[in-house]
Structure formats: structure tokens, C-alpha cells
Motif scaffolding. Structure first.
Motif, PDB file in Angstrom:
ATOM      1  N   UNK A 152       0.873  -1.165   0.000  1.00 43.54           N
ATOM      2  CA  UNK A 152       0.000   0.000   0.000  1.00 43.54           C
ATOM      3  C   UNK A 152       0.911   1.215   0.000  1.00 43.54           C
ATOM      4  N   UNK A 153       0.372   2.376  -0.329  1.00 46.35           N
ATOM      5  CA  UNK A 153       1.212   3.572  -0.374  1.00 46.35           C
ATOM      6  C   UNK A 153       0.591   4.681   0.457  1.00 46.35           C
ATOM      7  N   UNK A 154       1.361   5.383   1.244  1.00 49.10           N
ATOM      8  CA  UNK A 154       2.734   5.092   1.637  1.00 49.10           C
ATOM      9  C   UNK A 154       2.823   3.702   2.258  1.00 49.10           C
ATOM     10  N   UNK A 155       3.970   3.062   2.176  1.00 48.39           N
ATOM     11  CA  UNK A 155       4.051   1.686   2.667  1.00 48.39           C
ATOM     12  C   UNK A 155       4.050   1.619   4.185  1.00 48.39           C
ATOM     13  N   UNK A 196      -3.057  -1.550  -1.809  1.00 48.15           N
ATOM     14  CA  UNK A 196      -4.161  -1.462  -0.861  1.00 48.15           C
ATOM     15  C   UNK A 196      -4.148  -2.617   0.108  1.00 48.15           C
ATOM     16  N   UNK A 197      -4.630  -2.341   1.311  1.00 51.85           N
ATOM     17  CA  UNK A 197      -4.709  -3.382   2.326  1.00 51.85           C
ATOM     18  C   UNK A 197      -6.123  -3.424   2.879  1.00 51.85           C
ATOM     19  N   UNK A 198      -6.430  -4.496   3.565  1.00 50.27           N
ATOM     20  CA  UNK A 198      -7.746  -4.571   4.213  1.00 50.27           C
ATOM     21  C   UNK A 198      -7.714  -3.844   5.549  1.00 50.27           C
ATOM     22  N   UNK A 199      -8.871  -3.740   6.192  1.00 45.16           N
ATOM     23  CA  UNK A 199      -8.873  -3.107   7.516  1.00 45.16           C
ATOM     24  C   UNK A 199     -10.190  -2.523   7.956  1.00 45.16           C
ATOM     25  N   UNK A 200     -11.197  -2.526   7.102  1.00 42.69           N
ATOM     26  CA  UNK A 200     -12.446  -1.876   7.520  1.00 42.69           C
ATOM     27  C   UNK A 200     -13.134  -2.672   8.619  1.00 42.69           C
TER      28      UNK A 200
END
Lengths: 659, 563
Positions: free
Chosen positions: A387-390, A438-442
Motif C-alpha cells: 500500500x502507499x505510503x508503505x 491497498x490493504x484490508x482493515x475496515x
């Protein structure tokens, strides 16, 4: 009690209760259960990838339910009664979707205080709060037994159903909002990302269409500014005035695609300030990132570790610092999305101390895990963290960001939930720069913050409500409709169980992604009951969502929380020239070559100019400790008689001074 | 004036020799412009001229690391040429100056360098050296920089982050220049201001009808200076290149430098005479000519506590080197911008006042001792230019550039008596304690009993060599640490999504201009973990060219793992 049952359910090592291990969060490594260095998550491929059809029903998976619940089932914590005679509503088919709901005996937690009261809802609004409420007969009643009832979470940053080069992120608005609701989040704010060259309005309408048809909870939209010209300014005005958008994101990264120059950012910020909106910034120096990417690829580093090597946290901090500077110059409120590193957070904290109106948004990933996983030998796992920023490779980062969140230096939390499955990530298998980001997290956001901040004693439950919900509602002008439990507010509530422990796993999460970056992490605290729009969505571990019932919530400009200070500063910031007589001395002849600092405008048209000319000049003098119009000690002296005349053909220099 | 004699042999007796590390009493004997002996009871030839120091301090002559003498500007030239300027320098105790060569964008760096050499050789009264400013960037410039470094004796190059559409470099160009100079052993100097925002602010000021010199400082708030310093440090840190920030004018910029030094960055800050001695409140003077004479970039900070703050940081070592940025225009020249502050030629005086002013502000106030004074006025500059110990130190074998310093003399700075040709002096009326009583340059008495005896053209060009130890020892050590290794992984043989090859954010698109620099350098100074993976990587087979399997019927992703 939870200790014995945990022993039965989990194969955790050691005798120490898991929640003690959480305390202090000293452990530098996330507690991984299944995901070793060499293997994918056990069972995570089942019913994932390309098998979307089986998912929306939900009932198929509800038996192997999400959360490994550690509660003692023999003693129900929450009773839900129906006066018509049904004693419990654990079954989807029997559920009655009542518009009227009473919660008895809850400890209501707002960001300012906690108190015990009953709460009655009707038609999706909170109608009464107090004791011994007079309510119609036949309403469904939930007995909270003194548990905490808090405003539903607001996830300020999601990217559901996001298009990327012909692909779409695997969580659409249905799956994404479902995951949000499962985690106690009852409202999301998604980002509209128009292709450069495309119309903002048509992109906005497209996102509205997608979300209206699928979203299960209320939502709102940020709009990203991916290019800058006169037309964009007009569309921004239309979005603010007619479409309920009050926040725009600009990118300092993604060179030659989304990135804007400093001059453009200055102009965008000026427009945003005049419109009363919030300027959001994706802060990374795209120029340096592009150079570093090329260098890293040249060295033969093509795996996910190249992503973090080419985007060091200094580059993030630099961009944050630059956007703070521009925001100060333009007197525009600033909001930094995705605060991923200690240095970036430090820059924000320092700027706030100097009086800048700036807000920082750490995300679930940066609060919960770190970037050491980019070096995983499992490519798919390493890629899932892109994801960015990493994520920062510094393992002390999550703890640090949680501390800043607790002390108020960072204010808002999002998830930046943007999930791609492994096949999609594999587009970049030979070149890390092509990996979709992108990462998960919701789903994990609320529990993770509870576990990292409240369980460890960094913050209390009121501050928890502030950072997960209230501050977001205030900044984006949804308060007190959202973000507060009060008469008249929306009936978006969460009954929170601080004692339940669960282990996050891709096997049980509600996202479509095969990997969960928090895999194996044990978190304490979870929603027991989730109420959205006055309806019970989560109870007894089962999720009952309705596709398309989410409403778009328009947001008005000039949010008080943000703009009170901005307005006061604009009033102060009038500049005046110094009145002087005409200079009538000799003037040196010069060649016509334009001088270095002609106030050249940027190559593109600068729409900010008209606005600035018409509007009130604004300037942030907040830090200035002296008066700019101070008299000089020699103001009254007559002009100095110049002894030294450097051969001016017209004779001596004669400077008129005002008397 | 007629009576003075130039001796090639000179003895300074009974002085207290002050270097940056210690002070001690000794006599100094010089011959042919070089210090031959230091000690007591020296055996020297008879009949030589002797200067009695009477216990006063003898210090290495000052080095003014930043001057703009005889600078061309839109068809005119600054009023102090190399003769006038170096005369003023000598009068203030400075025995070497380093001037900036400013090539017109698009023209040859070497030609400009030769032009400056001609001007200076002909007129300079003291030794000099040259920085070269990089005002545009391409492969040809890169080659010229290479030649200047290797053959011409230039080791420091300045880039501009301000002056949009003229001198200003983009971030990508900065990255390339920093990378190149970092490898070649040069020092990168930056003029740190955010030119893009300045251009916007200037347009706004002019629109509001602010056309006087106050517009100059209003359009260049100190935050923009601090922002650019921060950005330059970030790029220098990425490219592992030593950084030198010219003209530190504000507290915030100085703070950024000292923070970066605490984090380990190799960065040097240069406050100038003007920022150490006066402030920007004068831009609001009702006397236009006076206000205009203070116009320089970055501007003097309107915060009146700035000079004191900068002197403190100079004393504590957070800032290291002082220059004057002496660049003087007459009132008639400044009046080019009488109706538009953006047209006012920029620059202030300060070459003559520098040493006395720092003595007054920092030594008499007890902020620093005389050794530190020598460090910031001379030694540190010599070290960074790689001229140490030839310059910047009193030692056997060093050049005979020295000053007998009188800490008690008091004089009032005024344009009536200064040696510059400028009509205004930004320090007008300031009383300074401490000044040179004798100045010896190239072993010759230049200032004695208040009389200044200079000879234009005697100044020699002193070539500077690359890789100054002062900056590069650390940089070299970091370079060795900074090897990156990829993680060895098996081939990914799972499904790969179909995608349209549209350009996307992360694509490593090259900048529009050519990018000559390639060699990897990396500063891992702050990094708490090791990037180098297990050393088993070399033997492993390289991943074969990937076969793309788009949506395989098998459906399931199958990640091959190593081992």
C-alpha cells in the motif's frame, strides 16, 4: 471464564491470557498463527478468488462464523425480547425488522462522557434518551446489561470496488460495507477516483450508482483531484454546492499520473478554502519515489520489498511537511490521509503545535502491523501488504502511532480498505511497481484500536469514540447527526463487548480477499450488537445486511470544527502596503531579459486567480509574534544624503520619503 | 600609502595564536607567503620586518565562503567588483573569498567559469576560489561538472530551488544532481526556497497592490525556506550526498538543519552576515531606498529575535560556516524595481562586517570563545573546501594569511566609511566591538595602523579538490553499508489477473529530461534494521521470465515457496 473456553477453542501457546500479552503492545511481531514464512493462510483459498457467486447470500458462511467467540454462551449478555412472545431472535427467518427499538440499561458512551440510560429509536432516529422512557407497546427491546453503547464507527477512508487498470478491487460496496458493519462501523466514506482527463461529476455519479445499489450502510464520498484546470474548479464548486461533497484529495505522489505540482496544489488549496471544503493529501514525494523505483529495479530488486525500499518514510514526511507549508500559506484546512510512519506523524504533531489546522489519519494497517512483512519469502503474503505510503519497516511504528492517536496529535482513523486478491496482485509479480496497492482493515479497525489503545490504557472509551467516530463526523460536517448518541441523531449504534477475544483470520473475515494482513492477530473487544439506520444488523454473531439500503449522506461545506479558526484567521490576515512617495531618483537601464523571479503563473490556466482577486485575501499569521506594520526607528529621519554617488548620469539619487 | 613596503619575510612577535582547537603564545615567522616557523625564540634572518602583537590574538585570516562580486545582472554589474570587494574583505580581516560563478541557463559552465577566473585574476587582492552554480541540467552540464571537479579545482556546486522558470530545478533533477555529485565527491549547495509557492504568492501580492519592498518578504515567508531545506535534506539523505545550505536566514530553516544533524544527516548550514546581524523589519521602512537595500533571498526574517537565535546555533555547532553573500547594487540599480518588488535586484553587503559582527554578537556576549570564532569564520570553511590545513589554520606550512585581532576596538558601521561601493549599508549605525588591527595576506602586510594597502591582481585562484574528508568520511562509510539485496523467492506460478496496460501511478516513469545518474547510493544511517537479506542469495537461480497464466481453470492460487 474466557480463559478456560479459550483453552478449548484455540491452540495458543503458553498460559498467559492473550489479553495480557496485548497489554503494553511491547511485542514487536504480530502474533501470527497460521501464516508462516512459507505457507499461505490455511484454508484461505476456500470460497475465495473468482468464486464471488457463493458469497452474497451470507448464510452459507454464517455457520462457520467470523469471530471465534470466546463468550460463555450459557449466560447471555444481551437479551433481545419481543413482546409478541418470541423470546430470542437468533434466526434470520424469524427476524422482525422493526422500526422501533428500545435499548435498556446501556452505558452510553459519547466522546465527552459516559452515562447509563435507556435509548429509544424510531424510523432510524434516536427519539428519546433517559430513564423510564414512555415508549409504545410492542417494541423490540434489547437489554444491554450495562454494556457500553457507542456511536457506530465511521470509516473515513475506503476504496471499495475501486477500478485499477481494468481490474476492480475484490470488495465491492456490498461486501465492503458488510465487512464494515461486522466490525462495528456504520458509515463509510469512499474515495471517488476520476481518471485524469475524465469529468469529476461523471465519476462522482458513477460511484453514487455503484454505492446506492450495493451499500449496506450509510455512506458519503470524497472526490480525488487527479488533474488541475479551470474545468475541474467549476466541477468542484458544483460538487460542493449541489452534491454534498466537502472534501477533496490531492496526490503528491504517482508521478505523471495523479501527481500535482506545488503550484497546482497551491491553487487547489485556495479553491478548497474558498469553497469551505477540506483538503486531503496523499503525501509522498512522487518525484523521488519515481527515481528510487528506477534505481531499485535496476539493482534487480523486483519483489515487494522494492516497494518499501523505494518509498522510504522520509519521503512521506517530506511531502507532509510540504503540504503543511502550502496549507499555511493558503490558510486552508489540511487532512493527511494514511499516516504510515513515525516521521510523518511527528511532522503533523509539530505543525499542530505551531497552530496549523491539520488532521492526521492513521489507518488500521499502520496502527496494527508493520512493514517487516515485505521481506516475507512468501510472495503472495508480501504483496498483500503493498500500500502507499508503505507500512514502515520499523516495528515500533504501530505503538507510536497509537500513542499519538491517544494524545490527540492524530485525530481520525480510517482503514484505506482496498483489497486485491493474489491473482490481481500478481500483475506485478516481476515488477513491484505494478502491484495494485491497498490493504484490508475496515472490519478490523474498531477492534484493533480497542485492543491497541483502550486495553493498554492509552485511551479511555470516550477517546475511543472520538477517534473512531466523533472526530470524523465533526471534520466532515456530519456532527451531531453522526458520531454522537443524542436525541435526533441517526440510530447508528454499537453495543460493545470489551471482553470478547477473537483471532483475525482470512478464513473468517468478511472481505473477499484471500489474505488478511492481520492474520493470526488476537484482538480483544468487539461489537456485540450493531444497529444501523435503527435496524439490528449484527446480533449473536450473525450479520443481517440488506444490499442497497445505505443512503448517501451529503455533507455541507464550512464545517464548524474546522472553519471557525480558518475564518478568524482570514479576518486577521489583511495585508497593507507601506505608503511611500514616488521614487524620483535615477533608475539603472536594464536589458529586457526577463528577470529571475517574474511572477510566472503555471503553464496551465490558474483558476485560483479569479477567485483570489474577488475574494478576501487570506493569510495565516497565526505564528507571527510581531506586528508587520511596525514603525522603524528611522522612519522620521530625512532621507540620508548620499555621499557616495556611483556615477549615475542623472546626478544624485533622490529618494522621496513620506513626511 | 607611498611609504609602505612589501616584505617577503615577516615576523609576528608576542602574539597569542588562536586556532579552532587551542590558543597559545608563540612567535610566527613567515617567508614567501608561507608560515615557516612557530615557537619561542625563533632563529630568523636579520633585518626582517617585525610586527609586535603585544599579546593580542593572532588568528587565521577569515574565509568568506559566499560572495557575489562583479555579478552581472541584466546588463549591469554589482557595484563591488573583485578589486573593491576583496579590498573590503581584507579591511574586515577576511583573507580569502569564494565567489559564485553563475552561468546563464543554457550556456556553458566552463566558459562561465573561465570568465569569472579572468575577472578575478585581474582584480582580486586576496586569494580566492570559486563555486559554480548549476542553473540547468542535462548530459552536457553533467560532463562539464565532471571536468570542473577533476581538472578545474571546483568542488562545490550550487543548485536553486527557487527562481521558478529560470534557475529552479525540479525534484527529479535535484535527485540526479545530488546522486552524481555524491559519487564524484562534490559538495551540493542549495539555495533553499520553494519557488513555486513564491511565484504564486508574488502574483497575489502584486494583485493586492503591494509593490514595495515589503512585498518581497511577504511573498517569501520563512516557512517556504524551511520547507525547501527539509526537502533538500530528504533528497540528500536518499542519495547519500553531503548537503550545504547557503544563506540560512530564518529560525525555522536553522531548526530543520539542526534537527537533521541530530538525526545524522551530513548537512551544513551557512548563516550570513545579514541574518546574523539584522532583521527584516526594515522592509517596512518608509524610505524606499533603505527598504530596497535589504532585499535579498531568502529575505531577512521580520522576527527580530532571529539574529540572536542564529548566533546561538552557530555557537552550539548546529550551524557551521559563515559567509556574507555580499552582492551590492546601487540605489539606482535597486530602483529597477521601484514599481514592482519582484524586479528589485537582490543582495546585501556584509563581507567587511562579517568577522567583527560575529565577534560582537557571539564572542563578546559569551556565546562562543575565540577558538569557536576561528572555526566558524575560517577553519570549517577551509575543511569543507578541502583547503585545510593550508587555509584556516596557523601551522608550519600553512599559508601566511593571518589577522591580529583587537577585541577592544570599537567602530560604528556606516556607509560613509565602509570600503564597499554601495551607498547603503544594512548595518548602518551599528556599533561593533572587535576588529582586525593588522591583516597579513600572502605573507604581506595589508592592513596596518588603519591603513589599507592592497594590490589588485595579486590574488591567486586556489583550486579545491573533491572528497573533502570533513564531509566525505561519513558518506563513504555509509555507502559501504548501503548495499540492497532482493529477497530470494520462488517463481510465482499462480493465476494472474488480466489487466489493461494503462499507465498507472507506480510506474517508474523517467523524468522528461535525460537522467545521467544511475549508480546506487543509499543512506541507511537511521535504519534500525538490516536490509541485507541472508547471504545465501547469490547462488540461487534467477527467476525465469514469468509465464503469465491468466485466470487458470484451477482457480486456486498456488504460491511456490523456496527451499
Amino acid at each position: 471464564m474466557s480463559q478456560e473456553s479459550r483453552g478449548a477453542v484455540m491452540s495458543t501457546t503458553g498460559e498467559v491470557p492473550a489479553f495480557f500479552k496485548n497489554m503494553g503492545s511491547g511485542s514487536p511481531k504480530p502474533r501470527q498463527k497460521f501464516c508462516g514464512m512459507f505457507c499461505p493462510v490455511e484454508g484461505s483459498g476456500d470460497s475465495k478468488t473468482l468464486d464471488f457467486q457463493s458469497l452474497p447470500g451470507g448464510s452459507k458462511r454464517s455457520d462457520e462464523r467470523v469471530i471465534d467467540r470466546q463468550t460463555d454462551i450459557s449466560q447471555p449478555r444481551v437479551e433481545i425480547r419481543e413482546s409478541r412472545g418470541k423470546s430470542a431472535l437468533q434466526n434470520l427467518d424469524d427476524r422482525v425488522r422493526s422500526d422501533r427499538l428500545l435499548i435498556k440499561g446501556a452505558k452510553i458512551v459519547n466522546d465527552d462522557q459516559s452515562f447509563c440510560a435507556d435509548i429509544y429509536m424510531e424510523d432510524g432516529h434516536i427519539k428519546q434518551i433517559g430513564e423510564n422512557l414512555i415508549v409504545p407497546g410492542g417494541v423490540k427491546t434489547i437489554d444491554a446489561h450495562g454494556r457500553m453503547l457507542m456511536p457506530g464507527g465511521i470509516d473515513v477512508h475506503t476504496r471499495f470496488q475501486m477500478p485499477d487498470r481494468g481490474m476492480t478491487s475484490v470488495d465491492d460496496f456490498y461486501q465492503g460495507t458488510r465487512a464494515a458493519l461486522a466490525g462495528g462501523t456504520t458509515m463509510i466514506i469512499d474515495h471517488v477516483v476520476p481518471e485524469p482527463g475524465a469529468s469529476l461529476l461523471s465519476a462522482f455519479e458513477q460511484w453514487r450508482e455503484w454505492a446506492d445499489s450495493k451499500s449496506c450502510c450509510d455512506y458519503s464520498l470524497h472526490v480525488d483531484i487527479t488533474e488541475w484546470h479551470k474545468g475541474v474548479q467549476e466541477e468542484m464548486e458544483a460538487l460542493v454546492k449541489d452534491h454534498g461533497v466537502n472534501s477533496f484529495l490531492v496526490y503528491l505522489a504517482y508521478k505523471d499520473v495523479f501527481q500535482l505540482t506545488d503550484s497546482q496544489v497551491y491553487e487547489v488549496f485556495s479553491v478548497i478554502r474558498d469553497l469551505g471544503a477540506i483538503a486531503q493529501v496523499h503525501a509522498e514525494n512522487g518525484d523521488i519515489v519515481a527515481e528510487e523505483q528506477r534505481r531499485i529495479l535496476e539493482q534487480g530488486i523486483s519483489g515487494p520489498e522494492g516497494h518499501v525500499l523505494s518509498r522510504p518514510e522520509e519521503v512521506e514526511a517530506e511531502a507532509v511537511n510540504r503540504s503543511v507549508t502550502v496549507a499555511n500559506q493558503t490558510n486552508c484546512p489540511l487532512y493527511i490521509t494514511k499516516v504510515m510512519s513515525k516521521s510523518a506523524a511527528d511532522v503533523i504533531a509539530q505543525a499542530r503545535k505551531k497552530g496549523t489546522v491539520v488532521y492526521g489519519e492513521p489507518i488500521t494497517a499502520s496502527l496494527g502491523t508493520d512493514g517487516s512483512h515485505y521481506w516475507s519469502k512468501n510472495w503472495a503474503k508480501a504483496a498483500a501488504f503493498i500500500t502507499s505510503p508503505p507500512l514502515s519497516p520499523d516495528p515500533t511504528t504501530p505503538d507510536y502511532l497509537n500513542s499519538l492517536l491517544s494524545c490527540g496529535d492524530l485525530q481520525v482513523t480510517g482503514s484505506a480498505h482496498c483489497t486485491f486478491n493474489t491473482a490481481q496482485r500478481a500483475v506485478g509479480k516481476d515488477d513491484f511497481t505494478l502491484i495494485p496497492e491497498g490493504t484490508n482493515g475496515t472490519e478490523e479497525r474498531m477492534s484493533l484500536i480497542w485492543d491497541k489503545c483502550v486495553v493498554t490504557g492509552k485511551m479511555d472509551e470516550n477517546q475511543f469514540v472520538a477517534v473512531t467516530s466523533t472526530n470524523a463526523a465533526k471534520i466532515f460536517n456530519l456532527y451531531p447527526r453522526k458520531g454522537r448518541i443524542a436525541v435526533g441523531s441517526d440510530a447508528d449504534l454499537v453495543l460493545w463487548d470489551p471482553d470478547v477475544t477473537k483471532i483475525i483470520s482470512a478464513k473468517s473475515h468478511n472481505s473477499n480477499q484471500e489474505y488478511n494482513i492481520f492474520e493470526g492477530l488476537e484482538v480483544r473487544g468487539a461489537p456485540l450488537v450493531v444497529i444501523s439506520q435503527g435496524k439490528i444488523i449484527l446480533e449473536e454473531g450473525s450479520l443481517h445486511t440488506t444490499e442497497g439500503c445505505g443512503r448517501f449522506i451529503g455533507r455541507k461545506p464550512f464545517s464548524d470544527y474546522v472553519y471557525k479558526r480558518i475564518k478568524a484567521r482570514s479576518r486577521l490576515a489583511e495585508l497593507r502596503g507601506v505608503p511611500r512617495g514616488l521614487y524620483d531618483g535615477p533608475v539603472c537601464e536594464v536589458s529586457v531579459t526577463p528577470k529571475t523571479m517574474t511572477p510566472a503563473s503555471s503553464a496551465k490556466t490558474s483558476p485560483a486567480k479569479q477567485a483570489a482577486a474577488g475574494g478576501q485575501p487570506v493569510r495565516n499569521l497565526h505564528q507571527s509574534g510581531f506586528s508587520l506594520s511596525g514603525a522603524q526607528i528611522d522612519d522620521n529621519l530625512p532621507r540620508r544624503n548620499t555621499q557616495r554617488i556611483v556615477a549615475p548620469p542623472g546626478g544624485r539619487a533622490n529618494i522621496t520619503s513620506l513626511g | 600609502v607611498a611609504g609602505h613596503l612589501y616584505y617577503d619575510r615577516l615576523l609576528v612577535k608576542g602574539g597569542r595564536i588562536v586556532n579552532d582547537d587551542q590558543s597559545f603564545y608563540a612567535d610566527i615567522y613567515m617567508e614567501d607567503g608561507v608560515i615557516k616557523q612557530i615557537g619561542d625564540n625563533l632563529i630568523v634572518p636579520g633585518g626582517i620586518k617585525t610586527v609586535e602583537a603585544n599579546g593580542k590574538m593572532v588568528i587565521p585570516g577569515g574565509i568568506d565562503i559566499h560572495t557575489h562580486f562583479q555579478m552581472p545582472y541584466r546588463g549591469t554589474t554589482t557595484v563591488d567588483d573583485f578589486s573593491q570587494g576583496s579590498k573590503a574583505a581584507l579591511a574586515g580581516g577576511t583573507t580569502m573569498i569564494v565567489d559564485h560563478v553563475i552561468p546563464e541557463p543554457g550556456s556553458s559552465l566552463i566558459e562561465a567559469f573561465e570568465q569569472w577566473r579572468n575577472w578575478a585574476d585581474e582584480k582580486t587582492c586576496c586569494d580566492y576560489s570559486l563555486h559554480v552554480d548549476i542553473t540547468h541540467w542535462n548530459d552536457r552540464v553533467k560532463q562539464e561538472v565532471d571536468i570542473l571537479l577533476k581538472e578545474k579545482g571546483v568542488n562545490s556546486f550550487q543548485v536553486y530551488m527557487a527562481y521558478k522558470d529560470f534557475y529552479q530545478m525540479s525534484n527529479s533533477e535535484l535527485y540526479e544532481i545530488f546522486t552524481f555529485l555524491g559519487e564524484m565527491g562534490g559538495i551540493v549547495q542549495v539555495h533553499a526556497e520553494n519557488g513555486e509557492i513564491i511565484a504564486e504568492e508574488q502574483a497575489r501580492m502584486l494583485e493586492m497592490g503591494i509593490t514595495g519592498p515589503e512585498g518581497h518578504v511577504l511573498s517569501r515567508p520563512e516557512e517556504l525556506e524551511a520547507e525547501a531545506v527539509f526537502r533538500a535534506i530528504t533528497i540528500a539523505s536518499q542519495t547519500n550526498c553531503p548537503l550545504y545550505v547557503t544563506r540560512v536566514m530564518s529560525k525555522s530553516a536553522a531548526d530543520i538543519i539542526s534537527q537533521a544533524r541530530k538525526k545524522g544527516n551530513v548537512v551544513f548550514g551557512e548563516p550570513i552576515t545579514a541574518s546574523l546581524g539584522t532583521d527584516g523589519t526594515h522592509y517596512w521602512s518608509k524610505n524606499w531606498a533603505k527598504a530596497a537595500s535589504f532585499v535579498t533571498s531568502p529575505p531577512l526574517s521580520p522576527d527580530p529575535t532571529t539574529p540572536d537565535y542564529l548566533n546561538t546555533l552557530l555557537a552550539s555547532g548546529d550551524l557551521n560556516i559563515t559567509g556574507s553573500a555580499h552582492c551590492t547594487f546601487s540605489v539606482a540599480q535597486k530602483a529597477i524595481g521601484k514599481d514592482d518588488f519582484t524586479q528589485i535586484p537582490e543582495g546585501v553587503n556584509g563581507v567587511e562586517e562579517r568577522m567583527s559582527l560575529i565577534w560582537e554578537k557571539a564572542v563578546t556576549t559569551g556565546k562562543m570563545d575565540e577558538n569557536m570564532f576561528v572555526a566558524v569564520t575560517s577553519t570549517n570553511a577551509a575543511k569543507i573546501l578541502n583547503l585545510y590545513p593550508r587555509k584556516g589554520r596557523l601551522a608550519v606550512g600553512s599559508d601566511a594569511d593571518l589577522v591580529i585581532w583587537d577585541p577592544d576596538t570599537v567602530r560604528t558601521v556606516t556607509a560613509k566609511t565602509h570600503n564597499s561601493a554601495a551607498e547603503y549599508n544594512v548595518f548602518e549605525g551599528m556599533e561593533l566591538r572587535g576588529g582586525p588591527s593588522v591583516v597579513i595576506c600572502q605573507g604581506k602586510l595589508v592592513l596596518e595602523d588603519g591603513g589599507l594597502h592592497v594590490t589588485p591582481g595579486v590574488g591567486r585562484f586556489i583550486p579545491c579538490t573533491p572528497f573533502p574528508d570533513y564531509a566525505y568520511k561519513r558518506v563513504k562509510a555509509r555507502k559501504q553499508l548501503a548495499v540492497l539485496r532482493a529477497v530470494p523467492r520462488g517463481m510465482y506460478d499462480g493465476p494472474v489477473s488480466d489487466f489493461s496496460p494503462l499507465s498507472r501511478g507506480g510506474t517508474p516513469s523517467a523524468s522528461a529530461r535525460t537522467s545521467p545518474t544511475k549508480q546506487p547510493v543509499r543512506n541507511l544511517h537511521h535504519s534500525a534494521f538490516s536490509l541485507a537479506g541472508p547471504p545465501t542469495t547469490e547462488d540461487l537461480p534467477i527467476r525465469p521470465a514469468g509465464r503469465r497464466i491468466v485466470v487458470p481453470p484451477g482457480g486456486r492460487s498456488n504460491i511456490t515457496s523456496l527451499s
